[in-house]
Write a protein that holds these residues in place. Structure first.
Motif, short mmCIF file in Angstrom:
data_model
loop_
_atom_site.label_atom_id
_atom_site.label_comp_id
_atom_site.label_asym_id
_atom_site.label_seq_id
_atom_site.Cartn_x
_atom_site.Cartn_y
_atom_site.Cartn_z
N ILE A 59 0.83 -1.21 0.00
CA ILE A 59 0.00 0.00 0.00
C ILE A 59 0.86 1.25 0.00
CG2 ILE A 59 -1.57 1.35 1.47
CD1 ILE A 59 -3.00 -1.32 2.08
N GLU A 62 2.10 2.25 -3.33
CA GLU A 62 1.09 2.72 -4.28
C GLU A 62 0.23 3.84 -3.69
OE1 GLU A 62 0.90 1.72 -7.34
OE2 GLU A 62 2.39 0.13 -7.21
N SER A 65 -1.90 6.21 -5.75
CA SER A 65 -3.01 5.73 -6.57
C SER A 65 -4.32 5.63 -5.81
CB SER A 65 -2.67 4.34 -7.14
OG SER A 65 -2.66 3.36 -6.12
N TYR A 66 -4.28 5.86 -4.50
CA TYR A 66 -5.49 5.73 -3.69
C TYR A 66 -6.24 7.06 -3.60
CZ TYR A 66 -4.11 1.08 -2.17
OH TYR A 66 -3.77 -0.25 -2.14
N ASP A 67 -7.56 6.95 -3.43
CA ASP A 67 -8.42 8.13 -3.33
C ASP A 67 -8.77 8.47 -1.88
OD1 ASP A 67 -9.10 8.62 -6.29
OD2 ASP A 67 -9.50 6.47 -6.02
N TRP A 68 -9.05 7.45 -1.07
CA TRP A 68 -9.47 7.65 0.31
C TRP A 68 -8.70 6.72 1.25
CZ3 TRP A 68 -12.89 11.21 2.20
CH2 TRP A 68 -13.79 11.82 1.30
N ILE A 69 -8.49 7.17 2.49
CA ILE A 69 -8.05 6.29 3.57
C ILE A 69 -9.04 6.47 4.71
CG2 ILE A 69 -6.42 8.00 4.52
CD1 ILE A 69 -4.69 5.51 5.36
N LEU A 97 -4.43 11.85 -1.27
CA LEU A 97 -5.26 10.97 -0.44
C LEU A 97 -6.21 11.78 0.42
CD1 LEU A 97 -5.43 7.89 0.09
CD2 LEU A 97 -3.77 8.22 1.94
N LYS A 143 -10.23 3.89 -5.27
CA LYS A 143 -9.39 2.99 -4.48
C LYS A 143 -9.36 3.50 -3.04
CE LYS A 143 -5.69 1.06 -5.86
NZ LYS A 143 -4.28 0.83 -6.27
N VAL A 144 -9.69 2.60 -2.10
CA VAL A 144 -9.87 2.98 -0.70
C VAL A 144 -9.04 2.08 0.20
CG1 VAL A 144 -11.55 3.28 1.17
CG2 VAL A 144 -12.23 3.74 -1.19
N ILE A 145 -8.31 2.69 1.13
CA ILE A 145 -7.60 1.95 2.18
C ILE A 145 -8.46 2.01 3.44
CG2 ILE A 145 -5.52 1.79 3.59
CD1 ILE A 145 -4.18 3.65 1.44
N ASP A 168 -8.92 -1.97 -0.11
CA ASP A 168 -7.80 -2.74 0.43
C ASP A 168 -7.75 -2.52 1.94
OD1 ASP A 168 -6.89 -3.76 -2.00
OD2 ASP A 168 -5.66 -1.99 -2.41
#
Length: 264
Positions: A59, A62, A65-69, A97, A143-145, A168
């Motif tokens: 993670i 990358e 490349s993610y939009d939200w956490i 992010l 993409k969300v963490i 993820d």
């Protein structure tokens, strides 16, 4: 006793049990003692880092490349930033992010790093957070963490997935029951009881029930009022046949204390 003293110290001569982790109890203890309470510190849980290193490396590689956490606890936010700053020396490495969380305590952990929380529901539950994120209209193919612990419910992740987000999980911590067999505060509680016992999470309720022998009051010990910090905790209390004598209006320590003052 003067009226002024009871106003300034509404918990004078009151015994209150706090059940958060040892590290988290300090702030609550200070608030209660400033209001005159005798505080019994009985940490029912411990929270420690339990990091999935493979997920963390993948993670972090990358992040851009993610939009939200998404965070569901202050512990998760704290441990995330501890790990982040081991790998990066610039907050800008987070890229674009966006941050979402449950509750003010979690938001404060994020805001320590001068980061704005863009999504936080009025009700501090994972379900409400999922709904708030869905309402942003930003989840389709996003993409969300989701930062998790070992006891996290699946509802949040499921609802985000149903909204077509690519989710993820990032496991970072574990919550465990403490052993109270030799805890002096627990022995004090067994003998004397208390005026109130404050549950700050479902896991503290589960630990309280599991350790019944270590917390079983004697015949002359005072029966406490049982307080809940929010809906999930109250639900767990009712499932375990523990009465919910009062509940915080919102999931903050100040609101919890206000509810206790009103009840007492």
């Amino acid at each position: 006793m003067s009226k002024a003293s009871t106003t300034n110290q509404p918990f004078l001569k009151r015994r209150i049990v706090i059940t958060r982790t040892q590290a988290q109890n300090a702030g609550l203890r200070e608030k209660l003692e400033s209001l005159g309470a005798e505080v019994l510190d009985i940490p029912l849980i411990t929270v420690t880092p339990a990091i999935d290193k493979n997920a963390l490396v993948e993670i972090f590689a990358e992040l851009g490349s993610y939009d939200w956490i998404v965070f569901t606890s202050a512990n998760g936010a704290r441990i995330f930033f501890e790990q982040f700053f081991k790998g990066f020396d610039d907050i800008r490495s987070l890229g674009l992010l966006r941050f979402a969380c449950v509750g003010r305590a979690t938001a404060r952990e994020i805001e320590k790093h001068h980061i704005k929380v863009e999504c936080m529901p009025k009700t501090a539950t994972g379900e409400a957070l999922a709904d708030a994120l869905i309402d942003t209209g930003s989840l389709d193919s996003a993409k969300v963490i989701v930062v998790t612990g070992n006891l996290n419910r699946d509802t949040l992740v499921q609802k985000l997935g149903d909204a077509r987000a690519i989710v993820d999980r990032l496991p970072l911590y574990k919550t465990e029951k403490t052993n109270l067999a030799d805890n002096p505060a627990a022995a004090d509680y067994r003998e004397h009881g208390a005026d109130a016992l404050l549950f700050t999470s479902s896991s503290t309720v589960d630990s309280f029930v599991a350790q019944g022998a270590s917390l079983r009051r004697g015949e002359k010990a005072k029966q406490p009022l049982y307080g809940s910090i929010g809906p999930h905790t109250s639900e767990t209390m009712r499932e375990n046949k523990i009465p919910v004598d009062f509940e915080a209006g919102e999931a903050t320590l100040d609101a919890f204390i206000d509810a206790l003052i009103a009840k007492l």
